[in-house]
Write a protein that holds these residues in place. Structure first.
Motif, short mmCIF file in Angstrom:
data_model
loop_
_atom_site.label_atom_id
_atom_site.label_comp_id
_atom_site.label_asym_id
_atom_site.label_seq_id
_atom_site.Cartn_x
_atom_site.Cartn_y
_atom_site.Cartn_z
N TYR A 400 0.85 -1.19 0.00
CA TYR A 400 0.00 0.00 0.00
C TYR A 400 0.88 1.23 0.00
O TYR A 400 1.96 1.24 0.60
CB TYR A 400 -0.92 0.02 1.23
N SER A 401 0.43 2.28 -0.68
CA SER A 401 1.11 3.57 -0.68
C SER A 401 0.10 4.64 -0.30
O SER A 401 -1.03 4.62 -0.79
CB SER A 401 1.70 3.89 -2.06
N CYS A 402 0.51 5.56 0.55
CA CYS A 402 -0.44 6.56 1.02
C CYS A 402 0.29 7.83 1.42
O CYS A 402 1.48 7.80 1.76
CB CYS A 402 -1.25 6.04 2.20
N PRO A 403 -0.40 8.95 1.40
CA PRO A 403 0.17 10.18 1.95
C PRO A 403 0.11 10.13 3.47
O PRO A 403 -0.75 9.45 4.05
CB PRO A 403 -0.74 11.27 1.39
N VAL A 404 1.03 10.82 4.11
CA VAL A 404 0.90 11.04 5.55
C VAL A 404 -0.09 12.19 5.72
O VAL A 404 0.16 13.30 5.26
CB VAL A 404 2.25 11.38 6.19
N VAL A 405 -1.21 11.90 6.34
CA VAL A 405 -2.34 12.82 6.32
C VAL A 405 -2.30 13.79 7.50
O VAL A 405 -2.11 13.38 8.65
CB VAL A 405 -3.67 12.03 6.34
N PHE A 406 -2.46 15.05 7.19
CA PHE A 406 -2.69 16.08 8.20
C PHE A 406 -4.12 16.58 7.98
O PHE A 406 -4.43 17.10 6.91
CB PHE A 406 -1.69 17.23 8.05
N HIS A 407 -4.98 16.38 8.96
CA HIS A 407 -6.40 16.65 8.78
C HIS A 407 -6.66 18.15 8.66
O HIS A 407 -6.31 18.92 9.54
CB HIS A 407 -7.18 16.06 9.95
N ARG A 408 -7.28 18.51 7.55
CA ARG A 408 -7.57 19.92 7.30
C ARG A 408 -8.97 20.02 6.73
O ARG A 408 -9.36 19.28 5.82
CB ARG A 408 -6.52 20.51 6.36
#
Length: 450
Positions: A400-408
């Motif tokens: 799996y590949s994903c962004p490191v999420v910062f909730h905005r």
């Protein structure tokens, strides 16, 4: 419909991955490269912030993490010849007052770490786990800009033999499409093969005209008054206060249902009924009608979404950097509430069609004259079909590949599901909103999907 929700407080999520950093080294090109200054386009200029991604790999007995680390180091070093700017640093030119890359061969950072857990113990790789931030080395924010690495790799091994590769890059280096090609080239070099794609580094292809010619109104861009600094990050300010977040999983059946709903509505010759367009229209309606404490039918809602301009400007698909502009669709909330889905799909379609070669060049020229950034109620940031998990490394494709999420609040993220990362017909929708707005959004999401 089969919509799945991941709740804000999800059990079995290990937020502390207990990562220990063992080594940090600097990777430099295998031989000296030309010391030069590299022009950055007006699109690049406003993207001076980091993008962080994590790529998870299951155990491969032929490629233990130690061997992967050595192959990655070697491949990175080789890649710093065609991507020489990546080993450089960002600086402000004192004469032009523009950001540029100082291609000085200072190198990229490579970090080696380990976790006390097995990859399987993390359980849910799709969930935007705050612990994933431990898998990406921070970007030395306390270091002066001209000394800060533009790219940092971190390889973190798990007890099972699996590992994660975390990558932090300054957004001025790549957009999503050129970063995918960079990863493909890195994978080829790690396999001792030639580059998959020879990168085009001539960002003058996206230079403004002289003199600039702003030929269109650009309501999707907000001008910053003289003397006011651009916010950082420059797309939207991070919201204050507590946000709830949820992931809405749209299955292929859900998306097929939305397409059918659009096709069965009134005939709309300008509506291009694609997976992205129907999802964007659905999300836009939910977001517009749930925003604010009170519903205002006369309020105008504007959604932004990215459009690649390489083909529109007839420039190479291999162009490295940021060749993406914000398309927009706007309507009054009353229309968004009452119009059939196909009408919203039509508005989203027209937003993308609006960006012709002339319009794209006008945006670039606008950036030459004005300081500013995208202007809308919210941005749909789509990682859905970038295909990072399709990159074939010698040790296999990512699990799996994903962004490191910062909730905005003002960014809604689309990204693929782990079950079929290459399945274009399944998507996760990550939404972060204040609790009362989230309640409205969730209710609308289900109601309008029925």
């Amino acid at each position: 419909m089969g919509t799945t929700l991941y709740q804000t407080k999800t059990p079995n999520i290990i937020q502390d991955l207990k990562v220990t950093i063992h080594d940090t080294i600097t990777i430099i090109p295998p031989h000296p490269t030309e010391n030069r200054s590299m022009f950055l386009s007006n699109i690049d200029q406003v993207l001076n912030f980091n993008v962080e991604t994590v790529h998870f790999f299951v155990s491969n007995p032929q490629f233990p993490p130690e061997l992967v680390a050595e192959k990655l180091k070697s491949a990175l070093s080789k890649a710093l010849v065609p991507y020489d700017f990546l080993a450089g640093r960002l600086r402000l030119n004192p004469d032009s007052k523009r950001l540029e890359f100082d291609c000085n061969g200072a190198g990229v950072q490579f970090v080696v770490g380990s976790s006390e857990f097995e990859l399987g113990e993390i359980v849910d790789l799709v969930y935007p786990n705050p612990g994933f931030r431990q898998l990406v080395q921070k970007s030395y924010d306390d270091v002066a800009m001209h000394d800060r690495p533009l790219c940092i790799f971190q390889l973190t091994s798990f007890k099972c033999g699996g590992f994660a590769i975390g990558v932090a890059t300054n957004h001025a280096t790549f957009d999503g499409l050129s970063f995918k090609k960079f990863l493909e080239n890195l994978a080829s070099l790690a396999a001792d093969k030639p580059l998959a794609t020879v990168p085009c580094n001539d960002r003058h292809l996206l230079a403004a005209r002289s003199p600039p010619q702003i030929q269109f109104d650009h309501p999707e861009l907000l001008k910053i008054p003289a003397g006011v600094d651009l916010p950082n990050p420059t797309v939207f300010d991070s919201p204050e206060g507590q946000l709830d977040f949820k992931i809405f999983n749209l299955t292929s059946n859900d998306i097929a249902h939305l397409k059918k709903k659009a096709k069965d509505g009134p005939y709309s010759p300008n509506a291009k009924i694609t997976g992205f367009n129907v999802v964007a229209a659905h999300v836009w309606r939910c977001k517009a009608l749930s925003s604010g404490s009170e519903y205002d039918p006369e309020r105008v809602s504007t959604v932004l979404y990215a459009v690649d301009i390489r083909s529109r400007l007839n420039i190479p698909s291999s162009l490295v950097g940021n060749a993406v502009l914000s398309a927009y669709a706007s309507a009054h909330c009353k229309e968004i509430e009452e119009a059939p889905l196909v009408k919203l799909v039509e508005l989203v379609t027209e937003g993308a069609k609006r960006i012709t070669a002339e319009y794209a060049q006008s945006v670039i020229d606008w950036g030459e004259v004005n300081k500013g950034f995208p202007n809308g109620e919210f941005l749909i940031s789509s990682w859905w079909r970038l295909g990072f998990a399709d990159v074939a490394y010698p040790w296999g494709k990512p699990r799996y590949s994903c962004p490191v999420v910062f909730h905005r609040k003002d960014i809604i993220l689309l990204f693929p599901d782990i079950v079929g990362a290459s399945n274009d017909n399944e998507v996760n929708v990550l939404v972060a909103l204040p609790s009362k707005e989230m309640e409205k959004f969730e209710a609308l999401f289900h109601k309008l999907l029925a």
